[in-house]
Scaffold this motif. Structure first.
Motif, mmCIF file in Angstrom:
data_model
loop_
_atom_site.group_PDB
_atom_site.id
_atom_site.type_symbol
_atom_site.label_atom_id
_atom_site.label_comp_id
_atom_site.label_asym_id
_atom_site.label_seq_id
_atom_site.Cartn_x
_atom_site.Cartn_y
_atom_site.Cartn_z
ATOM 1 N N PHE A 103 -10.877 -16.243 5.731
ATOM 2 C CA PHE A 103 -10.565 -14.852 6.046
ATOM 3 C C PHE A 103 -9.300 -14.739 6.891
ATOM 4 N N GLY A 104 -8.972 -15.805 7.607
ATOM 5 C CA GLY A 104 -7.787 -15.800 8.452
ATOM 6 C C GLY A 104 -6.480 -15.713 7.689
ATOM 7 N N GLN A 105 -6.522 -15.883 6.369
ATOM 8 C CA GLN A 105 -5.313 -15.734 5.560
ATOM 9 C C GLN A 105 -4.920 -14.269 5.387
ATOM 10 N N LEU A 106 -5.866 -13.383 5.579
ATOM 11 C CA LEU A 106 -5.633 -11.951 5.419
ATOM 12 C C LEU A 106 -4.903 -11.380 6.634
ATOM 13 N N PRO A 107 -4.269 -10.208 6.492
ATOM 14 C CA PRO A 107 -3.740 -9.517 7.668
ATOM 15 C C PRO A 107 -4.838 -9.343 8.716
ATOM 16 N N SER A 108 -4.463 -9.327 9.985
ATOM 17 C CA SER A 108 -5.428 -9.474 11.086
ATOM 18 C C SER A 108 -6.572 -8.470 11.045
ATOM 19 N N GLU A 109 -6.287 -7.203 10.766
ATOM 20 C CA GLU A 109 -7.362 -6.205 10.776
ATOM 21 C C GLU A 109 -8.352 -6.447 9.649
ATOM 22 N N LYS A 110 -7.830 -6.718 8.462
ATOM 23 C CA LYS A 110 -8.724 -6.976 7.332
ATOM 24 C C LYS A 110 -9.480 -8.292 7.517
ATOM 25 N N ALA A 111 -8.815 -9.299 8.086
ATOM 26 C CA ALA A 111 -9.491 -10.567 8.373
ATOM 27 C C ALA A 111 -10.674 -10.343 9.301
ATOM 28 N N ARG A 112 -10.459 -9.529 10.308
ATOM 29 C CA ARG A 112 -11.528 -9.221 11.270
ATOM 30 C C ARG A 112 -12.681 -8.484 10.591
ATOM 31 N N ASP A 113 -12.334 -7.490 9.755
ATOM 32 C CA ASP A 113 -13.361 -6.696 9.079
ATOM 33 C C ASP A 113 -14.168 -7.536 8.093
ATOM 34 N N PHE A 114 -13.480 -8.389 7.336
ATOM 35 C CA PHE A 114 -14.176 -9.205 6.340
ATOM 36 C C PHE A 114 -15.091 -10.226 7.013
ATOM 37 N N LYS A 115 -14.607 -10.854 8.065
ATOM 38 C CA LYS A 115 -15.452 -11.837 8.734
ATOM 39 C C LYS A 115 -16.643 -11.156 9.402
ATOM 40 N N ALA A 116 -16.433 -9.953 9.937
ATOM 41 C CA ALA A 116 -17.544 -9.223 10.556
ATOM 42 C C ALA A 116 -18.610 -8.876 9.518
ATOM 43 N N LEU A 117 -18.177 -8.489 8.322
ATOM 44 C CA LEU A 117 -19.129 -8.155 7.269
ATOM 45 C C LEU A 117 -19.874 -9.408 6.817
ATOM 46 N N TRP A 118 -19.157 -10.524 6.690
ATOM 47 C CA TRP A 118 -19.792 -11.791 6.333
ATOM 48 C C TRP A 118 -20.805 -12.196 7.420
ATOM 49 N N SER A 119 -20.433 -12.051 8.673
ATOM 50 C CA SER A 119 -21.331 -12.408 9.785
ATOM 51 C C SER A 119 -22.557 -11.509 9.813
ATOM 52 N N GLU A 120 -22.368 -10.239 9.513
ATOM 53 C CA GLU A 120 -23.505 -9.312 9.464
ATOM 54 C C GLU A 120 -24.512 -9.755 8.412
ATOM 55 N N PHE A 121 -24.000 -10.177 7.265
ATOM 56 C CA PHE A 121 -24.892 -10.687 6.219
ATOM 57 C C PHE A 121 -25.650 -11.914 6.711
ATOM 58 N N GLU A 122 -24.941 -12.843 7.341
ATOM 59 C CA GLU A 122 -25.570 -14.075 7.810
ATOM 60 C C GLU A 122 -26.651 -13.799 8.859
ATOM 61 N N GLU A 123 -26.404 -12.852 9.734
ATOM 62 C CA GLU A 123 -27.373 -12.557 10.804
ATOM 63 C C GLU A 123 -28.574 -11.784 10.291
ATOM 64 N N ALA A 124 -28.381 -10.989 9.229
ATOM 65 C CA ALA A 124 -29.481 -10.279 8.546
ATOM 66 C C ALA A 124 -30.336 -9.449 9.502
ATOM 67 N N LYS A 125 -29.665 -8.613 10.303
ATOM 68 C CA LYS A 125 -30.396 -7.752 11.230
ATOM 69 C C LYS A 125 -30.313 -6.273 10.845
ATOM 70 N N THR A 126 -29.200 -5.847 10.267
ATOM 71 C CA THR A 126 -29.077 -4.460 9.849
ATOM 72 C C THR A 126 -29.820 -4.240 8.539
ATOM 73 N N ALA A 127 -30.122 -2.971 8.242
ATOM 74 C CA ALA A 127 -30.820 -2.654 6.994
ATOM 75 C C ALA A 127 -30.012 -3.108 5.780
ATOM 76 N N ASP A 128 -28.691 -2.914 5.827
ATOM 77 C CA ASP A 128 -27.849 -3.340 4.706
ATOM 78 C C ASP A 128 -27.909 -4.851 4.512
ATOM 79 N N ALA A 129 -27.809 -5.588 5.603
ATOM 80 C CA ALA A 129 -27.806 -7.054 5.506
ATOM 81 C C ALA A 129 -29.164 -7.593 5.085
ATOM 82 N N VAL A 130 -30.219 -6.988 5.573
ATOM 83 C CA VAL A 130 -31.567 -7.440 5.199
ATOM 84 C C VAL A 130 -31.771 -7.287 3.688
ATOM 85 N N PHE A 131 -31.333 -6.145 3.137
ATOM 86 C CA PHE A 131 -31.530 -5.955 1.697
ATOM 87 C C PHE A 131 -30.576 -6.837 0.898
#
Length: 390
Positions: A103-131
């Motif tokens: 994700f670090g290859q992307l421009p900084s804001e998008k890199a941050r957003d993509f990694k945050a979304l990936w991390s949310e999936f891994e943590e599986a705490k939000t309703a979106d990530a759980v499903f």
């Protein structure tokens, strides 16, 4: 030209390698093992089709985006089947490192957003990530219980996962899927509502897209790409490059179009863009694709099938801003593959630069002119070196 585009294309070309990661489960027809790119496309389709069955309200587009990204770290780390005894803490650490690099290859804001979304999936705490996680557990189960001839080993892996492994979470996170899989793995009649069963039939039919081969080869040139992994790749292209659209677009609708756009190839096959086709043949192809769309989307409950057919027809008409951009992005990805593998279909079909401009450049320029400016500059040396300028 924005400086962002270099990093965006570096990321998009890097993730092409996900199609080289082999998973443990097989296609429904048992012909080969599934790869992680086509798996990610199939999961995104699962999200679109099954979101109404989530136990809690969810944002379907966020889930699709999570699933487009969720396995990207496997480019560096590989896939670890759930039944293996591995050091999962070490795997998690390696995946974090991979996520930072990729994700670090992307421009900084998008890199941050993509990694945050990936991390949310891994943590599986939000309703979106759980499903999203529930879908990631469900699809491999369905690939076994509906397979033409599943191995005893795969059936046992599924049974163990449902009873005492990670898939037992489906009892609360996705009970309809759990009940259906549990019944089928035990050889009992399918336990599902008519609407849920219809959606699963559609998703099983969609598995056939993984066996539709395109004219383009993967980056290594080792084989032709299939339409499912192509769809995953251009979905990510559209998401990453949406800022370059020539008109205001709704990224969510573009993603939906591209998720569905090649399903008709299950019946109609792929038509190479650089092949020759007469007016009569084109008319016959369009009729064949429309018939395929009506059959395939007709597997779904009426309201859902009609809505998705309408979106597919909008893409084909290429009149709305969303469809124009989607069509543009559909043309971009094969160009980069050909460049990466030494010419690919340009060599096979004796393509010149003017032909590429007409067949690809004009459509990309209509939807994303800055993208074509960048891509043309990238491919120009190849056409010069191979004396294909005229």
């Amino acid at each position: 030209m924005t400086s962002d585009i270099e990093g965006q294309f570096a990321f998009l070309e890097d993730i092409e390698n996900l199609r080289r990661v082999q998973r443990n489960n097989c296609l429904l027809d048992g012909s080969r093992r599934e790869n992680s790119a086509e798996h990610s496309w199939h999961l995104a389709l699962y999200a679109l089709i099954l979101a109404d069955h989530a136990p809690q309200p969810v944002n379907v587009i966020r889930i699709i985006q999570m699933l487009l990204l969720h396995d990207i770290v496997e480019i560096d780390v590989g896939d670890y089947p759930i039944h293996l005894d591995v050091n999962w803490a070490a795997v998690a650490a390696a995946e974090q490192k991979a996520a930072t690099r990729i994700f670090g290859q992307l421009p900084s804001e998008k890199a941050r957003d993509f990694k945050a979304l990936w991390s949310e999936f891994e943590e599986a705490k939000t309703a979106d990530a759980v499903f999203a996680k529930a879908l990631d557990f469900t699809q491999p189960l369905m690939q076994v219980v509906y397979a033409d001839n599943p191995s005893d080993e795969h059936v046992q892996i599924c049974r163990d996962a449902l009873i005492s492994g990670r898939s037992k979470r489906l009892r609360t996170d996705f009970p309809e899927a759990y009940q259906l899989a549990m019944a089928l793995v035990e050889g009992q009649p399918a336990a599902a509502s008519d609407a849920f069963a219809a959606r699963i039939r559609f998703l099983n039919e969609a598995d056939k897209l993984k066996s539709i081969l395109r004219a383009s080869k993967i980056g290594t040139g080792a084989r032709h790409e299939n339409s499912a992994e192509h769809s995953w790749h251009i979905l990510t292209f559209a998401w990453v490059l949406s800022q370059y659209a020539s008109q205001p677009i709704e990224v969510e609708r573009v993603i939906t179009m591209l998720l569905l756009h090649d399903l008709v190839e299950i019946d109609a096959g792929d038509t190479p863009i650089h092949g020759s086709i007469s007016t009569a043949e084109l008319a016959a192809l369009e009729a064949s694709e429309l018939a395929a769309a009506r059959r395939i989307f007709g597997l779904l409950p009426d309201d859902q099938g009609a809505a998705l057919l309408e979106i597919w027809q909008e893409f084909e008409a290429a009149q709305s801003a969303d469809a124009v951009f989607a069509k543009a992005i559909d043309r971009v990805q094969p160009v980069l593959l050909n460049l990466k593998n030494g010419g690919g279909s340009w060599v096979d079909y004796h393509v010149t630069l003017p032909q590429l401009e007409t067949r690809v450049g004009e459509k990309v320029t209509r939807g994303a002119p800055e993208v074509w400016q960048y891509v043309r500059a990238r491919v120009l040396p190849w056409f010069q070196e191979n004396n294909k300028i005229q």
